[in-house]
Design an enzyme around this catalytic site. Structure first.
Site, PDB file in Angstrom:
ATOM      1  N   HIS A 218      88.106 -25.021 122.257  1.00  0.00           N
ATOM      2  CA  HIS A 218      86.487 -24.906 122.331  1.00  0.00           C
ATOM      3  C   HIS A 218      86.112 -24.964 123.708  1.00  0.00           C
ATOM      4  O   HIS A 218      84.967 -24.724 123.803  1.00  0.00           O
ATOM      5  CB  HIS A 218      85.980 -25.991 121.388  1.00  0.00           C
ATOM      6  CG  HIS A 218      85.948 -27.331 122.055  1.00  0.00           C
ATOM      7  ND1 HIS A 218      86.973 -28.088 121.705  1.00  0.00           N
ATOM      8  CD2 HIS A 218      85.146 -27.960 122.799  1.00  0.00           C
ATOM      9  CE1 HIS A 218      86.581 -29.500 122.562  1.00  0.00           C
ATOM     10  NE2 HIS A 218      85.521 -29.257 122.963  1.00  0.00           N
TER      11      HIS A 218
HETATM   12  C1  UD1 Z   1      79.964 -29.756 123.363  1.00  0.00           C
HETATM   13  C2  UD1 Z   1      80.174 -30.180 124.779  1.00  0.00           C
HETATM   14  C3  UD1 Z   1      81.655 -30.536 125.016  1.00  0.00           C
HETATM   15  C4  UD1 Z   1      82.512 -31.464 123.856  1.00  0.00           C
HETATM   16  C5  UD1 Z   1      81.891 -30.362 122.504  1.00  0.00           C
HETATM   17  C6  UD1 Z   1      82.562 -30.919 121.485  1.00  0.00           C
HETATM   18  C7  UD1 Z   1      78.504 -29.867 126.633  1.00  0.00           C
HETATM   19  C8  UD1 Z   1      78.223 -29.531 127.817  1.00  0.00           C
HETATM   20  N1  UD1 Z   1      79.675 -29.629 125.849  1.00  0.00           N
HETATM   21  O1  UD1 Z   1      80.484 -28.289 123.712  1.00  0.00           O
HETATM   22  O2  UD1 Z   1      82.011 -31.294 126.150  1.00  0.00           O
HETATM   23  O3  UD1 Z   1      83.713 -31.217 124.113  1.00  0.00           O
HETATM   24  O4  UD1 Z   1      80.642 -30.307 122.458  1.00  0.00           O
HETATM   25  O5  UD1 Z   1      82.750 -30.337 120.225  1.00  0.00           O
HETATM   26  O6  UD1 Z   1      77.576 -30.769 126.155  1.00  0.00           O
HETATM   27  N2  UD1 Z   1      77.562 -24.092 117.906  1.00  0.00           N
HETATM   28  C9  UD1 Z   1      77.433 -24.062 116.510  1.00  0.00           C
HETATM   29  N3  UD1 Z   1      77.017 -25.013 115.402  1.00  0.00           N
HETATM   30  C10 UD1 Z   1      76.873 -26.123 115.873  1.00  0.00           C
HETATM   31  C11 UD1 Z   1      77.077 -26.433 117.392  1.00  0.00           C
HETATM   32  C12 UD1 Z   1      77.502 -25.528 118.260  1.00  0.00           C
HETATM   33  O7  UD1 Z   1      77.498 -22.698 116.008  1.00  0.00           O
HETATM   34  O8  UD1 Z   1      76.650 -27.185 115.117  1.00  0.00           O
HETATM   35  C13 UD1 Z   1      77.920 -23.028 118.736  1.00  0.00           C
HETATM   36  C14 UD1 Z   1      76.631 -22.316 119.269  1.00  0.00           C
HETATM   37  O9  UD1 Z   1      76.997 -21.102 119.206  1.00  0.00           O
HETATM   38  C15 UD1 Z   1      76.404 -22.832 120.772  1.00  0.00           C
HETATM   39  C16 UD1 Z   1      77.990 -23.012 120.873  1.00  0.00           C
HETATM   40  O10 UD1 Z   1      78.755 -23.472 119.702  1.00  0.00           O
HETATM   41  O11 UD1 Z   1      75.984 -22.071 121.500  1.00  0.00           O
HETATM   42  C17 UD1 Z   1      78.316 -24.192 121.946  1.00  0.00           C
HETATM   43  O12 UD1 Z   1      77.725 -25.629 121.332  1.00  0.00           O
HETATM   44  P1  UD1 Z   1      77.378 -26.658 122.539  1.00  0.00           P
HETATM   45  O13 UD1 Z   1      76.877 -27.701 121.961  1.00  0.00           O
HETATM   46  O14 UD1 Z   1      76.429 -26.267 123.667  1.00  0.00           O
HETATM   47  O15 UD1 Z   1      78.705 -26.893 123.408  1.00  0.00           O
HETATM   48  P2  UD1 Z   1      80.100 -27.297 122.879  1.00  0.00           P
HETATM   49  O16 UD1 Z   1      81.112 -25.923 123.225  1.00  0.00           O
HETATM   50  O17 UD1 Z   1      80.031 -27.336 121.408  1.00  0.00           O
HETATM   51  N1  UDP Z   2      87.730 -33.327 114.724  1.00  0.00           N
HETATM   52  C1  UDP Z   2      87.223 -33.353 113.593  1.00  0.00           C
HETATM   53  N2  UDP Z   2      87.252 -32.012 112.895  1.00  0.00           N
HETATM   54  C2  UDP Z   2      87.713 -30.835 113.556  1.00  0.00           C
HETATM   55  C3  UDP Z   2      88.208 -31.011 114.904  1.00  0.00           C
HETATM   56  C4  UDP Z   2      88.069 -32.143 115.736  1.00  0.00           C
HETATM   57  O1  UDP Z   2      86.974 -34.175 112.984  1.00  0.00           O
HETATM   58  O2  UDP Z   2      87.819 -29.843 113.029  1.00  0.00           O
HETATM   59  C5  UDP Z   2      87.596 -34.486 115.432  1.00  0.00           C
HETATM   60  C6  UDP Z   2      88.942 -35.062 116.461  1.00  0.00           C
HETATM   61  O3  UDP Z   2      89.683 -35.744 115.303  1.00  0.00           O
HETATM   62  C7  UDP Z   2      88.451 -36.000 117.376  1.00  0.00           C
HETATM   63  C8  UDP Z   2      87.169 -35.314 117.683  1.00  0.00           C
HETATM   64  O4  UDP Z   2      86.535 -34.283 116.767  1.00  0.00           O
HETATM   65  O5  UDP Z   2      87.957 -37.314 117.008  1.00  0.00           O
HETATM   66  C9  UDP Z   2      87.133 -34.421 119.015  1.00  0.00           C
HETATM   67  O6  UDP Z   2      86.188 -33.597 119.097  1.00  0.00           O
HETATM   68  P1  UDP Z   2      85.936 -32.283 119.958  1.00  0.00           P
HETATM   69  O7  UDP Z   2      87.305 -31.776 120.168  1.00  0.00           O
HETATM   70  O8  UDP Z   2      85.081 -31.389 119.434  1.00  0.00           O
HETATM   71  O9  UDP Z   2      85.415 -32.812 121.280  1.00  0.00           O
HETATM   72  P2  UDP Z   2      85.988 -33.221 122.537  1.00  0.00           P
HETATM   73  O10 UDP Z   2      86.846 -34.609 122.375  1.00  0.00           O
HETATM   74  O11 UDP Z   2      86.874 -32.539 123.259  1.00  0.00           O
HETATM   75  O12 UDP Z   2      84.716 -33.813 123.645  1.00  0.00           O
END
Ligand code: UD1
Ligand code: UDP
Length: 379
Positions: A218
């Site tokens: 991601h």
């Molecule tokens: C965010 C965090 C990242 C973290 C990740 C965990 C920042 C800058 N990034 O990244 O550090 O590792 O969360 O998962 O804060 N979207 C959906 N549904 C949702 C949420 C997001 O469809 O419920 C899609 C949207 O298209 C959105 C994109 O994901 O634009 C990115 O979401 P965003 O929260 O901006 O960043 P993440 O890539 O999720």
């Molecule tokens: N996780 C989850 N379901 C998924 C993918 C990840 O519950 O489909 C959990 C995972 O076990 C961990 C956390 O989400 O506890 C990690 O989050 P993510 O990878 O979104 O973000 P990051 O840790 O890179 O910020």
């Protein structure tokens, strides 16, 4: 003591579960927690599922900010968090990790002179093109109590001028740095056996123990770059074909949206037809840890999933150019393969026969209790 906890993204909700549980179990008469959800993640399977499954009290406030550019998203969160703290000023503002929700909280707290508690402090990738690196540096330098999961984190803070031995009273100008261990390890120990009872994901996906690769992707530098994303998915295609192994990919919505347009040269069609590759919706935490516990190897660019691989003693292939969790690589349990098809495939082959050790580097699973005690001592 009144604390305001900010959550927003999936991993923060999961981490907050450990602290809420510690408060309920040991400190219910002493700590009153209010939870503010920024709404950064909002899909049912990116947010609500964790509140339901992990027994986190419903968020008291949901700002419902949703997705937007970094500036807009952070600014709206900042405005909302500030307004809430003007109404109800907490003794501590508790922030997790390195997302935009963390950054917004850090700016709001520092400007309003509310002491910030940063959980998962001190981590560095030394790569400022990552939005998370900016967020975590800013948050650490605005915090009063910093809870650091690893020795590497302590070293990083020392190198940035934090005086680790400075004594109380702590403040933003004299922050307290504590080696707490990792709060995600608390959760894993608590939920690992529960997951076995409650989830049937292995039979549902017809997976055999120790006979599939688990993968998550991601990070923006992977999802937004067709070459990098294609390299990672080509490697999965290669591994599944060459080794006749299943690959399971619970896909973040960000990646799911981009996959069809970003994969190059017919790869999307190839992957879609490959019966050994299962691209599924994001799963719940209990399902995820069950997949982690029973897979053979993990390929990921996630921070949390890297650590969980280590907790479950699984070989880890890191689809990033570097990691904050350097202890995993130093111990030989993880290989930095970046988004490089050949390196990923070579790492997979190496791990099929390698014998690995997993010394305890993330604490003893009591981080949340220690954090609560330390906050109370420094009120
Ligand atoms: C965010 C965090 C990242 C973290 C990740 C965990 C920042 C800058 N990034 O990244 O550090 O590792 O969360 O998962 O804060 N979207 C959906 N549904 C949702 C949420 C997001 O469809 O419920 C899609 C949207 O298209 C959105 C994109 O994901 O634009 C990115 O979401 P965003 O929260 O901006 O960043 P993440 O890539 O999720
Ligand atoms: N996780 C989850 N379901 C998924 C993918 C990840 O519950 O489909 C959990 C995972 O076990 C961990 C956390 O989400 O506890 C990690 O989050 P993510 O990878 O979104 O973000 P990051 O840790 O890179 O910020």
């Amino acid at each position: 003591m009144r604390i305001l906890t900010i959550v927003g993204a999936r991993p923060q909700i999961i981490k907050a579960a450990a602290l809420s549980r510690a408060i309920r179990t040991w400190f219910s008469g002493q700590i009153e927690e209010t939870i503010l959800h920024t709404g950064q993640h909002y899909d049912q399977n990116m947010s609500q599922v964790f509140f339901d499954e992990l027994g986190i009290p419903a968020a008291d406030i949901n700002l419902q900010i949703g997705s937007a550019s970094h500036g807009k998203q952070t600014a709206l969160m900042l405005q909302g968090i500030e307004a809430e703290m003007e109404k109800n000023r907490p003794d501590f503002l508790v922030l997790y990790g390195d997302t935009n929700s963390t950054l917004a909280g850090a700016i709001a707290g520092a400007k309003m002179r509310i002491p910030i508690v940063h959980i998962e402090a001190g981590l560095r990738s030394f790569n400022k093109s990552m939005p998370e690196e900016i967020n975590r540096i800013m948050c650490d330098h605005a915090s009063t109590l910093l809870f650091v999961p690893t020795n590497a984190g302590i070293k990083n803070l020392r190198n940035e001028g934090f005086r680790i031995e400075s004594g109380a009273p702590y403040s933003i100008d004299n922050p307290g740095v504590f080696h707490s261990g990792d709060i995600m390890f608390d959760n894993l120990l608590h939920f690992s056996s529960v997951a076995e009872e409650k989830s049937d994901i292995l039979s549902r996906l017809q997976l055999q123990d120790n006979n599939f690769v688990l993968c998550t992707v991601h990070r923006d530098n992977n999802t937004d770059d067709p070459e990098r994303l294609s390299a990672i998915f080509s490697a999965m295609q290669d591994i599944s074909e060459k080794h006749s192994t299943r690959v399971v990919i619970p896909l973040h919505p960000r990646t799911a949206k981009l996959l069809p347009s970003k994969l190059q040269g017919g790869l999307y069609e190839l992957i879609s037809k490959n019966e050994n590759i299962s691209i599924i919706e994001p799963v719940s935490y209990l399902e995820m840890i069950l997949l982690e516990k029973h897979c053979s190897q993990i390929l990921t660019d996630s921070g949390g999933v890297q650590k969980e691989a280590y907790f479950f003693k699984k070989p880890l292939i890191i689809a990033r150019p570097e990691t904050e969790w350097v202890e995993i690589v130093d111990n030989g349990a993880g290989i930095i393969a970046d988004a490089n098809r050949e390196k990923i495939c070579n790492a997979y082959e190496y791990f099929t026969t390698a014998s690995l050790t997993f010394p305890q580097v993330f604490g003893d699973g009591n981080a949340a209790r220690f954090i609560c005690e330390t906050m109370l001592q420094n009120l």
